[in-house]
Design an enzyme around this catalytic site. Structure first.
Site, PDB file in Angstrom:
ATOM      1  N   HIS A  34       0.870  -1.150   0.031  1.00  0.00           N
ATOM      2  CA  HIS A  34      -0.191  -0.131   0.073  1.00  0.00           C
ATOM      3  C   HIS A  34       0.911   1.297  -0.019  1.00  0.00           C
ATOM      4  O   HIS A  34       0.329   2.330  -0.699  1.00  0.00           O
ATOM      5  CB  HIS A  34      -1.074   0.084   0.967  1.00  0.00           C
ATOM      6  CG  HIS A  34      -1.715   1.085   1.321  1.00  0.00           C
ATOM      7  ND1 HIS A  34      -2.748   1.161   0.323  1.00  0.00           N
ATOM      8  CD2 HIS A  34      -2.011   2.312   1.971  1.00  0.00           C
ATOM      9  CE1 HIS A  34      -3.632   2.432   0.622  1.00  0.00           C
ATOM     10  NE2 HIS A  34      -3.038   3.077   1.639  1.00  0.00           N
ATOM     11  N   TYR A  37       4.563   0.424  -3.094  1.00  0.00           N
ATOM     12  CA  TYR A  37       4.358   0.290  -4.387  1.00  0.00           C
ATOM     13  C   TYR A  37       5.151  -1.091  -5.012  1.00  0.00           C
ATOM     14  O   TYR A  37       5.746  -0.899  -6.081  1.00  0.00           O
ATOM     15  CB  TYR A  37       4.181   1.161  -5.220  1.00  0.00           C
ATOM     16  CG  TYR A  37       3.152   2.208  -5.119  1.00  0.00           C
ATOM     17  CD1 TYR A  37       1.953   2.015  -4.069  1.00  0.00           C
ATOM     18  CD2 TYR A  37       2.872   3.249  -5.908  1.00  0.00           C
ATOM     19  CE1 TYR A  37       1.111   2.973  -3.724  1.00  0.00           C
ATOM     20  CE2 TYR A  37       1.854   4.473  -5.581  1.00  0.00           C
ATOM     21  CZ  TYR A  37       0.798   4.108  -4.592  1.00  0.00           C
ATOM     22  OH  TYR A  37       0.047   4.813  -4.408  1.00  0.00           O
ATOM     23  N   GLU A  83      -7.689   8.810  -4.338  1.00  0.00           N
ATOM     24  CA  GLU A  83      -7.245   7.754  -3.322  1.00  0.00           C
ATOM     25  C   GLU A  83      -8.082   6.717  -3.159  1.00  0.00           C
ATOM     26  O   GLU A  83      -9.114   6.754  -3.925  1.00  0.00           O
ATOM     27  CB  GLU A  83      -6.976   8.275  -1.763  1.00  0.00           C
ATOM     28  CG  GLU A  83      -5.811   9.073  -1.484  1.00  0.00           C
ATOM     29  CD  GLU A  83      -4.572   8.378  -1.226  1.00  0.00           C
ATOM     30  OE1 GLU A  83      -4.750   7.071  -1.352  1.00  0.00           O
ATOM     31  OE2 GLU A  83      -3.403   8.758  -1.244  1.00  0.00           O
ATOM     32  N   SER A  84      -7.853   5.477  -2.759  1.00  0.00           N
ATOM     33  CA  SER A  84      -8.542   4.170  -2.601  1.00  0.00           C
ATOM     34  C   SER A  84      -8.862   4.198  -1.094  1.00  0.00           C
ATOM     35  O   SER A  84      -7.952   4.235  -0.396  1.00  0.00           O
ATOM     36  CB  SER A  84      -7.927   3.032  -2.979  1.00  0.00           C
ATOM     37  OG  SER A  84      -6.852   2.766  -2.591  1.00  0.00           O
ATOM     38  N   HIS A  85     -10.037   3.619  -1.080  1.00  0.00           N
ATOM     39  CA  HIS A  85     -10.348   3.327   0.555  1.00  0.00           C
ATOM     40  C   HIS A  85     -11.298   1.808   0.527  1.00  0.00           C
ATOM     41  O   HIS A  85     -12.160   1.979   1.107  1.00  0.00           O
ATOM     42  CB  HIS A  85     -10.932   4.276   1.214  1.00  0.00           C
ATOM     43  CG  HIS A  85     -10.264   4.535   2.351  1.00  0.00           C
ATOM     44  ND1 HIS A  85     -10.795   4.777   3.940  1.00  0.00           N
ATOM     45  CD2 HIS A  85      -8.962   4.650   2.727  1.00  0.00           C
ATOM     46  CE1 HIS A  85     -10.089   5.244   4.621  1.00  0.00           C
ATOM     47  NE2 HIS A  85      -8.772   5.065   4.011  1.00  0.00           N
ATOM     48  N   ARG A 106      -7.462  16.144   3.059  1.00  0.00           N
ATOM     49  CA  ARG A 106      -6.197  16.684   3.546  1.00  0.00           C
ATOM     50  C   ARG A 106      -4.908  16.562   2.552  1.00  0.00           C
ATOM     51  O   ARG A 106      -3.968  17.383   2.691  1.00  0.00           O
ATOM     52  CB  ARG A 106      -5.927  15.737   4.668  1.00  0.00           C
ATOM     53  CG  ARG A 106      -6.909  15.840   5.907  1.00  0.00           C
ATOM     54  CD  ARG A 106      -6.777  15.497   7.346  1.00  0.00           C
ATOM     55  NE  ARG A 106      -6.406  14.262   7.029  1.00  0.00           N
ATOM     56  CZ  ARG A 106      -7.232  13.009   7.071  1.00  0.00           C
ATOM     57  NH1 ARG A 106      -8.466  13.319   7.316  1.00  0.00           N
ATOM     58  NH2 ARG A 106      -6.933  11.767   7.152  1.00  0.00           N
ATOM     59  N   ASP A 107      -4.989  15.730   1.601  1.00  0.00           N
ATOM     60  CA  ASP A 107      -3.861  15.680   0.552  1.00  0.00           C
ATOM     61  C   ASP A 107      -3.838  17.161  -0.194  1.00  0.00           C
ATOM     62  O   ASP A 107      -2.879  17.598  -0.394  1.00  0.00           O
ATOM     63  CB  ASP A 107      -4.033  14.508  -0.197  1.00  0.00           C
ATOM     64  CG  ASP A 107      -3.712  13.229   0.133  1.00  0.00           C
ATOM     65  OD1 ASP A 107      -2.914  13.233   1.126  1.00  0.00           O
ATOM     66  OD2 ASP A 107      -4.027  12.154  -0.179  1.00  0.00           O
ATOM     67  N   ASP A 259      -0.125  15.422   5.093  1.00  0.00           N
ATOM     68  CA  ASP A 259      -1.397  14.849   6.150  1.00  0.00           C
ATOM     69  C   ASP A 259      -1.307  13.615   6.761  1.00  0.00           C
ATOM     70  O   ASP A 259      -0.154  12.756   6.237  1.00  0.00           O
ATOM     71  CB  ASP A 259      -2.699  14.640   5.338  1.00  0.00           C
ATOM     72  CG  ASP A 259      -2.897  13.405   4.599  1.00  0.00           C
ATOM     73  OD1 ASP A 259      -2.094  13.158   3.555  1.00  0.00           O
ATOM     74  OD2 ASP A 259      -3.937  12.702   4.979  1.00  0.00           O
ATOM     75  N   GLN A 305      -7.912  10.165  12.229  1.00  0.00           N
ATOM     76  CA  GLN A 305      -8.241  11.297  11.252  1.00  0.00           C
ATOM     77  C   GLN A 305      -7.960  12.587  11.578  1.00  0.00           C
ATOM     78  O   GLN A 305      -7.828  12.873  12.647  1.00  0.00           O
ATOM     79  CB  GLN A 305      -9.693  10.868  10.721  1.00  0.00           C
ATOM     80  CG  GLN A 305      -9.650   9.526  10.086  1.00  0.00           C
ATOM     81  CD  GLN A 305      -9.082   9.337   8.668  1.00  0.00           C
ATOM     82  OE1 GLN A 305      -9.298   9.867   7.755  1.00  0.00           O
ATOM     83  NE2 GLN A 305      -7.994   8.797   8.772  1.00  0.00           N
ATOM     84  N   ASN A 534      -2.668   6.671  -7.576  1.00  0.00           N
ATOM     85  CA  ASN A 534      -2.629   5.500  -6.486  1.00  0.00           C
ATOM     86  C   ASN A 534      -2.697   4.139  -6.805  1.00  0.00           C
ATOM     87  O   ASN A 534      -3.276   4.152  -7.993  1.00  0.00           O
ATOM     88  CB  ASN A 534      -3.756   5.877  -5.470  1.00  0.00           C
ATOM     89  CG  ASN A 534      -4.274   4.925  -4.412  1.00  0.00           C
ATOM     90  OD1 ASN A 534      -4.882   4.199  -4.510  1.00  0.00           O
ATOM     91  ND2 ASN A 534      -3.388   5.103  -3.325  1.00  0.00           N
TER      92      ASN A 534
END
Length: 737
Positions: A34, A37, A83-85, A106-107, A259, A305, A534
């Site tokens: 994650h 990479y 981003e991925s979540h 935040r990024d 962040d 967070q 990402n």
């Protein structure tokens, strides 16, 4: 998950001793797939990220891109990030999706920008399954709650359903920020002696090991066993953090920022230090905490967070604390930057007692829990050299279905049906910039400061990339470009979110390589720099791997903020641009289509245009002409679905299509070759002239003041009232309302 034996040996060789527990946990998370990479970085050089508009490319929290100016506009930048979540959204769909929004916002803040728009690209298992609908509802609720509370509009995105996401949904969120050039900051530490200041929410134990959790296949019991790895969001604190960040920038108090996302404080602070080629000394006891008796590893790795770490000059620390207090945010001076060549050092009072360890290192220095080179911590993970196998090309094996049945079922499929149930839950007009609203091909934002319209499209089609990873990914890039071009905008820049299964499986890795190369090649052909992105791998579960899924978030630019709508006016002629099959030049294909997803069967993937850049730029030019009354790209569901979407209660169309042979009718109506656009125009000759030598232009029929779609193919006629089409397309709303 723990540090592997091979990685452990590399660490020991480098630092000359056994790592402390905190160090081992840091390496485990920062060397995970994650963060590091390890399986994808060797492939990412395929992307072209250069361009005159690119200010900051890949490698920072978000990319920075300059905008063209028009009229009296001033120079402005935008930030782009995605981003991925994915894993968190399976375990806890509401909090998993909500904190994905918070993280990408935040990024944006960490580059000095103010967030102005979000797009969500969502992928779930079969809509008919109760568990898929549960995840779908929870994810949409989490995104809408967080985005609405922080006042950032969700203006674009996509939703797709496919059997292979049943055990592992995908939640990809992209964000655009607006930035005045002089306010640009980066995540690169600047100067020894400057302080590291943690601002925002207090630190708890939520999200522990989130980075390593995201680098594993999902187990059958993940919904219960992995819940501690999911962060819990507080959008009201995030809103305060957004405004505090603006205040800090107003007074020029920030030298660099990062962040706190994956791997928490340890990840953010060590990466910031490494990028600047410096060292740091951090006192973990100084971190403001909301839970008692937290040990060093927990403080370092918790992914609580709404937190930012800032580099601040010593003389500005008190003012930063004052502003944080004004916005009711916690503030801790946790350490300082040290000279180049020095290590990343973290201390914690009583760590040996708290950890229960006696491994020699803690006895040697009971307060020093981390003492390593930051660059080695961030970039020392060895890359993986994995075998891959390319997927076979699908042959034609199509079912026999009558056109009436095909039309009804494809138009009503959850993949092509209206997504109004989703976007009506989002506040897409807050900040008063959204000129073209969700439900059209692309959103259009008014960047009044520059006099520029910013078109925004995001998504992928798993049917395409499952059928043909390379060609399907090329089609994803082309379709997103067509979306913005249909609103009169020229593609400007993109970011990608590359999702795949377990890369250690050769067939899975072969599909992943295919989507990387396909996306990179088409973006290069379109002259669109891919400025960031990402990667999310190990999206496997007990049900198997996901389809390779290359979400692309792409922006286009134009002068002004007006665009032709998707809906018909009822006063022009309908023409389709780019459909060579209608002209008899190519064999229409159904590979990767919703038709084959609904009825079964296979086919080769559609042939894509030879000169996509000229095609897209001409579409954008024509869409801005006064004679164009409506425009809509042709993609998911094919020409039949496109025409159905354009009809409404106040305008209809009378369409007649003549085919060369009877067997091509369904392939012409339901084939999904991207790069096609239907225009409603009062000057068809002008459209033909514009596309002369670039793409064919085929006249389809006339728009009118009726509320019907009359569609004749050879000798077979379909007639649908706009209300019938609305009923067909209400599949999602009917089930979930």
């Amino acid at each position: 998950m723990s540090l592997s034996d091979a990685d452990h040996d590399i660490v020991v060789d480098e630092i000359g001793r056994e790592p402390t527990r905190a160090e081992a946990a840091l390496f485990e998370n920062l060397w995970s797939e994650h963060c590091a990479y390890r399986s994808s970085r060797p492939l990412l050089s395929a992307f072209d990220s250069e361009g005159d508009q690119v200010v900051i490319g890949p490698g920072d929290d978000a990319a920075v891109v300059s905008l063209p100016t028009h009229g009296d506009g001033e120079e402005m930048y935008i930030t782009m990030g995605v981003e991925s979540h994915n894993h968190p959204s399976y375990v806890d769909p509401f909090d998993g999706a909500a904190t994905g929004v918070g993280g990408i916002v935040r990024d944006t803040l960490s580059m000095g920008a103010y967030p102005i728009a979000l797009a969500d690209s969502l992928y779930f298992g079969d809509f008919d399954r109760e568990h898929s609908r549960y995840l779908f509802e929870g994810v949409v609720e989490g995104i809408s709650h967080y985005g609405n509370c922080i006042g950032v509009p969700t203006v674009a995105g996509s939703v797709a359903f496919h059997d292979d996401y049943e055990g592992n949904p995908l939640v990809n969120v992209s964000c655009i920020g607006l930035l005045e050039p002089e306010r640009t900051i980066t995540a690169e530490a600047q100067e020894p002696g400057n302080k590291l200041v943690l601002v925002g929410n207090s630190t708890g134990r939520d999200g522990l090991g989130g980075a390593s959790f995201a680098s594993e296949d999902l187990a059958e019991d993940a919904e219960t066993e992995d819940r501690p790895a999911v962060q819990v969001g507080d959008p009201y604190t995030e809103k305060l953090l957004i405004e505090c960040n603006e205040a800090l920038l107003d007074e020029d108090l920030i030298e660099s920022a990062r962040d706190l996302g994956a791997a928490g404080l340890g990840g953010a602070s060590s990466e910031l230090v490494a990028k600047g080629g410096l060292g740091a000394r951090i006192e973990l006891d100084r971190v403001h905490q909301r839970e008692p008796n937290m040990n060093a590893m927990e403080i370092l790795l918790a992914e609580s967070q709404e937190r930012m770490v800032y580099e601040v000059r010593p003389e500005n620390v008190d003012r930063v604390a004052e502003l944080a207090d004004r916005y009711d945010l916690g503030c801790s001076v946790i350490g300082e930057l040290t000279e180049p060549g020095s290590n990343y050092v973290c201390t914690f009072e009583g760590e040996a007692t708290a950890s229960g360890e006696s491994n020699g290192q803690d006895q040697r220095d009971g307060e020093t829990v981390v003492d390593v080179d930051a660059e080695f911590l961030g970039d020392g993970a060895p890359m993986n050299d994995l075998p891959s196998t390319a997927p076979p090309e699908q042959e034609r094996d199509l079912p026999t279905v009558n056109i009436e049945e095909a039309f009804r079922q494809v138009v009503a499929s959850p993949n092509t049906a209206s997504k109004r149930w989703v976007y009506r839950q989002y506040d897409h007009e807050v900040q008063v910039r959204t000129s073209v609203l969700p439900g059209d091909d692309a959103a259009l934002l008014a960047i009044r400061e520059a006099g520029t319209g910013l078109a925004f499209s995001a998504g992928a089609d798993p049917n395409w990339t499952d059928a043909a990873p390379y060609e399907g990914a090329r089609a994803v890039a082309l379709e997103n470009a067509t979306n913005v071009a249909a609103k009169g905008a020229t593609p400007h820049a993109a970011v990608d979110c590359l999702n795949g299964g377990n890369p250690e499986t050769p067939a899975v890795y072969g599909g992943f390589k295919g989507i990387v190369d396909g996306l990179a090649d088409m973006c290069s052909d379109l002259e669109v720099p891919v400025v960031g992105g990402n990667v999310s791998l190990y999206n496997d579960s007990a049900t198997g791997p996901i389809p390779p899924t290359p979400t692309l978030a792409l922006v286009g630019v134009k002068e002004g903020y007006d665009a032709p709508p998707l809906s018909l006016s009822g006063e022009g002629t309908l023409v389709v641009v780019g459909d060579r099959a209608l002209e008899g030049e190519t064999d229409p294909r159904l590979g990767g289509s919703e038709y084959t997803a609904v009825f079964g069967g296979t086919d080769r993937f559609p042939e894509l245009p030879a000169d996509p850049e000229s095609l897209i730029s001409t579409i954008a030019d024509v869409a801005d002409e006064d004679h164009v009354l409506a425009s809509h790209d042709v993609s998911h569901g094919g020409l039949a679905v496109t025409l159905a979407e354009m009809v409404h209660e106040d305008a209809g169309a009378d369409i007649e299509i003549e085919t060369v042979e009877r067997g091509t009718r369904k392939r012409l109506l339901f084939g999904e070759q991207p790069g096609r656009v239907v225009f409603e125009t009062t000057d068809p000759a002008a459209v033909r002239e514009a596309f002369d030598g670039i793409a064919p232009v085929t006249e389809l029929g006339e728009a009118n003041g009726s509320n019907h779609l009359d569609l004749t193919v050879n000798d077979e006629r379909l007639q649908y009232h706009a209300e019938e089409i609305t009923d067909l397309r209400s599949t999602i709303e009917d089930e979930l309302a």
